[in-house]
Scaffold this motif. Structure first.
Motif, PDB file in Angstrom:
ATOM      1  N   ASP A  66      -1.386 -99.445  26.111  1.00 27.33           N
ATOM      2  CA  ASP A  66      -2.080 -98.105  25.758  1.00 27.33           C
ATOM      3  C   ASP A  66      -2.053 -98.074  24.204  1.00 27.33           C
ATOM      4  N   ARG A  67      -2.974 -98.529  23.523  1.00 25.18           N
ATOM      5  CA  ARG A  67      -2.718 -98.581  21.989  1.00 25.18           C
ATOM      6  C   ARG A  67      -2.746 -97.203  21.466  1.00 25.18           C
ATOM      7  N   MET A  68      -3.266 -96.301  21.999  1.00 25.78           N
ATOM      8  CA  MET A  68      -3.382 -95.052  21.382  1.00 25.78           C
ATOM      9  C   MET A  68      -2.105 -94.212  21.380  1.00 25.78           C
ATOM     10  N   LEU A  69      -0.972 -94.912  22.119  1.00 24.07           N
ATOM     11  CA  LEU A  69       0.302 -94.184  22.047  1.00 24.07           C
ATOM     12  C   LEU A  69       1.086 -95.049  21.052  1.00 24.07           C
ATOM     13  N   ARG A  70       0.817 -95.833  20.339  1.00 22.72           N
ATOM     14  CA  ARG A  70       1.497 -96.689  19.263  1.00 22.72           C
ATOM     15  C   ARG A  70       2.311 -95.764  18.172  1.00 22.72           C
ATOM     16  N   ASN A  71       1.355 -94.968  17.902  1.00 23.76           N
ATOM     17  CA  ASN A  71       1.799 -93.958  16.629  1.00 23.76           C
ATOM     18  C   ASN A  71       1.274 -92.482  17.072  1.00 23.76           C
ATOM     19  N   ILE A  72       2.152 -91.576  17.328  1.00 28.73           N
ATOM     20  CA  ILE A  72       1.552 -90.370  17.557  1.00 28.73           C
ATOM     21  C   ILE A  72       2.533 -89.364  16.624  1.00 28.73           C
ATOM     22  N   VAL A  73       1.941 -88.279  16.603  1.00 29.50           N
ATOM     23  CA  VAL A  73       2.759 -87.031  16.119  1.00 29.50           C
ATOM     24  C   VAL A  73       2.862 -86.068  17.208  1.00 29.50           C
ATOM     25  N   SER A  74       4.220 -85.882  17.394  1.00 32.76           N
ATOM     26  CA  SER A  74       4.489 -84.999  18.675  1.00 32.76           C
ATOM     27  C   SER A  74       5.164 -83.791  18.396  1.00 32.76           C
ATOM     28  N   GLY A  75       5.373 -82.762  19.081  1.00 30.34           N
ATOM     29  CA  GLY A  75       5.763 -81.698  18.886  1.00 30.34           C
ATOM     30  C   GLY A  75       5.017 -80.575  17.978  1.00 30.34           C
ATOM     31  N   LEU A  76       3.533 -80.726  18.199  1.00 30.85           N
ATOM     32  CA  LEU A  76       2.871 -79.862  17.490  1.00 30.85           C
ATOM     33  C   LEU A  76       2.719 -78.298  18.309  1.00 30.85           C
ATOM     34  N   GLY A  77       1.896 -77.415  17.667  1.00 25.08           N
ATOM     35  CA  GLY A  77       1.659 -76.146  18.329  1.00 25.08           C
ATOM     36  C   GLY A  77       2.547 -75.225  18.244  1.00 25.08           C
ATOM     37  N   PRO A  81       6.530 -73.408  16.691  1.00 19.58           N
ATOM     38  CA  PRO A  81       8.242 -73.735  16.980  1.00 19.58           C
ATOM     39  C   PRO A  81       8.568 -73.714  18.490  1.00 19.58           C
ATOM     40  N   ALA A  82       7.650 -73.125  19.141  1.00 21.56           N
ATOM     41  CA  ALA A  82       8.284 -73.188  20.622  1.00 21.56           C
ATOM     42  C   ALA A  82       7.679 -74.554  21.398  1.00 21.56           C
ATOM     43  N   ASN A  83       7.091 -75.346  20.688  1.00 21.24           N
ATOM     44  CA  ASN A  83       6.660 -76.454  21.217  1.00 21.24           C
ATOM     45  C   ASN A  83       7.168 -77.883  20.547  1.00 21.24           C
ATOM     46  N   GLY A  84       8.494 -77.439  19.926  1.00 16.40           N
ATOM     47  CA  GLY A  84       9.289 -78.401  19.476  1.00 16.40           C
ATOM     48  C   GLY A  84       9.046 -78.663  17.764  1.00 16.40           C
ATOM     49  N   ILE A  85       9.612 -79.840  17.449  1.00 15.72           N
ATOM     50  CA  ILE A  85       9.378 -79.883  15.895  1.00 15.72           C
ATOM     51  C   ILE A  85       8.466 -81.101  15.668  1.00 15.72           C
ATOM     52  N   PRO A  86       7.606 -80.893  14.860  1.00 19.00           N
ATOM     53  CA  PRO A  86       6.314 -81.940  14.390  1.00 19.00           C
ATOM     54  C   PRO A  86       7.177 -83.250  14.128  1.00 19.00           C
ATOM     55  N   LEU A 118      17.313 -85.873  23.736  1.00 19.35           N
ATOM     56  CA  LEU A 118      17.260 -86.144  22.121  1.00 19.35           C
ATOM     57  C   LEU A 118      16.477 -85.068  21.314  1.00 19.35           C
ATOM     58  N   ASP A 119      15.507 -84.914  21.767  1.00 21.29           N
ATOM     59  CA  ASP A 119      14.505 -84.071  20.950  1.00 21.29           C
ATOM     60  C   ASP A 119      14.709 -82.476  21.408  1.00 21.29           C
ATOM     61  N   ASN A 120      15.420 -82.160  22.603  1.00 19.97           N
ATOM     62  CA  ASN A 120      15.688 -80.926  22.776  1.00 19.97           C
ATOM     63  C   ASN A 120      17.060 -80.551  22.255  1.00 19.97           C
ATOM     64  N   ALA A 121      18.115 -81.496  21.829  1.00 18.63           N
ATOM     65  CA  ALA A 121      19.190 -81.204  21.038  1.00 18.63           C
ATOM     66  C   ALA A 121      18.910 -80.883  19.641  1.00 18.63           C
ATOM     67  N   ARG A 122      17.851 -81.647  19.344  1.00 14.19           N
ATOM     68  CA  ARG A 122      17.292 -81.139  18.019  1.00 14.19           C
ATOM     69  C   ARG A 122      16.684 -79.829  17.898  1.00 14.19           C
ATOM     70  N   HIS A 123      15.977 -79.594  19.153  1.00 12.00           N
ATOM     71  CA  HIS A 123      15.099 -78.375  19.007  1.00 12.00           C
ATOM     72  C   HIS A 123      16.184 -77.107  19.062  1.00 12.00           C
ATOM     73  N   GLN A 124      17.261 -77.468  19.692  1.00 11.85           N
ATOM     74  CA  GLN A 124      18.029 -76.375  20.008  1.00 11.85           C
ATOM     75  C   GLN A 124      19.212 -76.228  18.855  1.00 11.85           C
ATOM     76  N   GLY A 125      18.960 -77.084  17.935  1.00  9.88           N
ATOM     77  CA  GLY A 125      19.973 -77.087  16.816  1.00  9.88           C
ATOM     78  C   GLY A 125      21.001 -77.607  16.870  1.00  9.88           C
TER      79      GLY A 125
END
Lengths: 547, 547
Positions: B164-175, B177-182, B140-147
């Motif tokens: 693992d409570r640390m994973l409840r809320n994250i921000v992904s896709g940082l770093g 544009p090559a590493n996805g969409i925040p 799903l995220d790849n389809a978004r990333h690839q437009g």
């Protein structure tokens, strides 16, 4: 010709009980997983008796080199000429299976079976490693959350067996104090996990325990290392990894025993199957055929400098897989054209073969160059390679295992038995007690053919800290593109005069090495525009579209 | 008395082939996983012939209610009185195993075996669901990333089988544009995954495909639903879930067949084992004993209103597990004191028993209250409960399956066979075509004993959107604390006059229900100060410390 999966599904497999019994295994030495796979735990009294054959390749290209196919063909060819040959191979990762590369169980009439199971969950080893890795991360973060430890820096990352670029860099622990401590974090692919390396290099359960104990999770406020033993998590990880430590027994399409176990990638990790699988193959076969991922600069270098040194293994001969396609690619032919005859480009690409032969000569064992045959190969092209091998003083054989199975690998098998009859000393690329910098530099100069290295600012800091922590003399596991002898995937052939940019040094104290990332290599791959996943389906209970 | 794991490890298991053959299974109907587990795929011609017994419990308490132990004891007790009884149970999750609750394979002399394997990776079903869930997230995220698609909102979350409570809320896709969409993202525990519910409710592979196709991953810019079918990922998920769909066969300590398959929690998900396991048990036993997680307000309500309605199942009788400890806890006794005789507090806690009996009477089937016996129980205490059951007009039995196995459950088994001889109509809590609000309100009023519900602002928005998307009439799967009939875990006994705060409505179109989160319930648990993981180890090849 039929597709790999069609050939695999048409094959008649020997029931795993029968296969194991016919190899002399007692019931207590194996546990069936389904009708065609087993976990093996050989009687400790068995001795290693086989000769070890390492299969490696010239530099990679986007279409793959056929190394696994050649390994399986070779074992089948050895069987054809009356030798008992057992395979020791890596197990595939779901990342590439659903991403770009597809499966990793050989091809054509040289496959290990059941192909679909091996390429998907198999016996669950990668899932066990993922679970153990992430339990460790959760226990570590929980100890921080509960105020039981304060860390200045955290080394331990989470992993997942998927290609997911979105997980490379994350911030975890958001949403207020009940939901943890906001932390910069990230995921690698499971194949790159230190636990994968630990499982693959551990010499039995007690060594596994000692290695997990030594894993450095982070740095305390006072600058000292905080280990898995300090956290107290080793026992739980052992419980999760206990069965995953046992090598998996399957069969080649022609009935060779095959241990498919452990799956570190060779570009981002150390790239060889488990030591447990290698030892099992050496116990059961006259020949143990094993493969190290990608080229002699990646898998083979690490196989020898890391695995053979740690475990006291010594290959009796090395097979160097190449193809007209790979050499033409390295001679500058674009991908859509590499199936067309082009002797000129092929000659230009021979420098890549030369470089890999030089590398393997430095390691010592006798070399057999194996041409992975395609029906588009011309006699003239084959002769060009054959002649170059003669000039280099190494054996040469054409292997047509893809189309003809073991029958297509008889020439290769004969060459390998001859080579193995000429034992040679094994030489390492660097001394055990050299510094990390000297070790990386030695690999770059002697194996990659470059001038030296250039450290990023982050790498300089990493290095300083690793030395301070007392790990300045571990072996190095270099993460690098497989498409070039340099750190730049676009530099084809056999470049010289280059330097290798080092991004980070990553301590893997449990594995017993320091990972060195170079160029733009990623420890978590991404998915391509058209992922292989989109072709896969289940039709009438059978998996289709798995390549 | 020995610990659970000591009893389990001392037990002699029937080899799985022998067990399967003795139950009349053909070789083609099962695949061994190790010597003591199998994946089962029964001949489609087999008919369901057994009577279904549902085991539920009074409200939870931190020490657990003994429902799984009672279910196993009951099956063993039925066997003692000459009935063939097959178990259908959920499979444990690694989260609680390494967190607070420990294993979930019964206890004492009423366990399913091999206890360690069932509690750890078992046959890999939860790992398969995790892998499929997260492949879907990556695609799903790849389809978004690839437009390839633009989404206004994303519903699909990642999962992991860990606390693992640390994973409840994250921000992904940082770093960059090559590493996805925040993206704001997060993980639930695998047991809460919609795919877990889909696998548990699917009636065969084609229904599985249809359900996965229907999963709504997010909302497009134009406000329409974007499904798994739209993405094109269903086939790949089917390939990953194909084996996980087959129920797992193991055995009770006294040799009953046991299908242990599917593991949604009952507080945060729908809480019953797979339909495939239930159907297999109904095909092979005179009695199929199944358990729904936590109290009648959680697992049993969802078992009847969701699973029975969808699948056309009808329990012949219901067992309501309680204990002096649970009732004393609900009578206000603090945890360290609940083992001490206290008839006064017990009487005070009886209101909780009353409420659960009322709930089960509303559903229709005959009820047997089963007292999970502890050696600290006094005769006076037992009589108090027995007398209350007489007043309520329901059967009562003392079950001592923990200490005495099936022998300790003969009284219960006889009561259950009597109850099952009196077939009753099955009544649902709400009409199929009622609105989501009416459905939640009906459960709160009729089952929890409350006045009504209060929606958060987010819940109001969710509801509006779900109705707009055309899913306003799905059944509801309410996520709620198991420790109280209310949404407040501290409200003991049988509160009245309360309202239930609804936080979110979460569309699970593939599962075929809307998850309704209430109070402070979390779909990703955290670890406690002293995780169970820290007690677990492997000693001489055997797992220790697993509770």
């Amino acid at each position: 010709m039929l597709s790999d999966i069609e050939i695999a599904q048409a094959a008649r497999l020997t029931p795993i009980d029968e296969l194991a019994h016919s190899a002399g295994l007692a019931d207590a030495e194996f546990e069936p997983y389904g009708r065609d796979k087993a976990k093996v735990d050989l009687d400790p009294a068995r001795k290693e008796r086989g000769r070890l054959i390492l299969v490696t390749a010239t530099s990679g290209m986007p279409a793959g080199s056929g190394k696994t196919t050649t390994s399986i063909a070779l074992a089948q060819g050895l069987k054809k000429i009356g030798k008992s040959a057992v395979l020791a191979l890596r197990e595939p990762s779901l990342g590439p299976v659903f991403g770009m590369k597809g499966g990793a169980a050989g091809g054509g009439y040289s496959q290990v079976l059941p192909m679909e199971a091996i390429n998907l969950h198999f016996t669950g080893d990668l899932h066990a490693i993922t679970a153990a890795n992430n339990l460790l991360a959760a226990l570590l973060d929980n100890a921080r959350h509960q105020g039981q430890v304060e860390l200045r820096e955290i080394f331990w990352r989470r992993v997942m067996d998927v290609n997911d670029r979105m997980l490379r860099n994350i911030v975890s622990g958001l949403g207020g104090p009940a939901n943890g401590i906001p932390t910069e974090a990230g995921f690698d692919i499971t194949a790159a996990s230190e636990l994968m390396a630990v499982l693959c290099l551990a010499d039995g359960m007690e060594d596994l325990r000692a290695r997990i104990d030594r894993i450095v999770l982070g740095i305390r406020k006072d600058g000292t290392a905080y280990t898995c033993k300090d956290l107290g998590a080793t026992g739980a990880l052992l419980a999760l990894l206990k069965d995953a430590m046992k090598p998996n027994l399957v069969q080649s399409i022609e009935g060779n025993l095959a241990f498919v176990h452990g799956g570190p990638f060779a570009n981002i990790a150390h790239g060889c199957n488990s030591l447990a699988a290698t030892r099992a193959a050496l116990k059961l076969g006259d020949f143990a055929v094993t493969e190290a991922g990608f080229g002699s600069d990646l898998g083979a270098e690490k196989f020898i400098d890391i695995k053979c040194r740690m475990a006291g293994l010594k290959p009796a001969a090395v097979v160097l897989v190449t193809s007209t396609k790979a050499l033409k690619w390295h001679g500058g032919v674009p991908l859509p054209e590499i199936g067309k005859p082009d002797v000129e480009a092929l000659r230009k690409g021979l420098c890549n073969l030369d470089a890999h032969v030089r590398n393997l000569k430095n390691f010592g064992p006798e070399i057999v160059v194996s041409l992975n045959h395609f029906h588009t190969d011309t006699d003239e092209e084959i002769d060009v390679i054959r002649n170059r091998c003669a000039e280099l003083g190494v054996r040469f054989a054409v292997c047509d295992g893809f189309a003809r199975g073991g029958e297509g690998a008889v020439e290769l098998a004969r060459a390998v038995t001859e080579a193995a009859d000429e034992p040679r000393e094994l030489h390492f690329t660097y001394d055990e007690d050299a510094s990390l910098l000297d070790k990386v530099t030695a690999v770059v100069r002697k194996v990659y053919g470059g001038e030296g290295i250039e450290l990023s600012e982050a790498a300089k800091k990493d290095l300083k800290r690793i030395v301070e922590l007392g790990f300045g003399n571990l072996p190095v596991c270099i993460a690098k593109t497989p498409f070039s002898l340099t750190a730049d995937g676009k530099a084809l052939g056999a470049p010289t005069g280059f330097t290798v940019p080092v991004q980070r040094f990553i301590l893997n104290a449990g594995a017993g090495f320091v990972v060195v990332t170079t160029g733009a290599v990623m420890r978590m791959p991404g998915l391509p525009k058209a992922p292989a996943a989109m072709q896969i389906d289940v039709v009438d209970g059978k998996i289709t579209g798995l390549a």
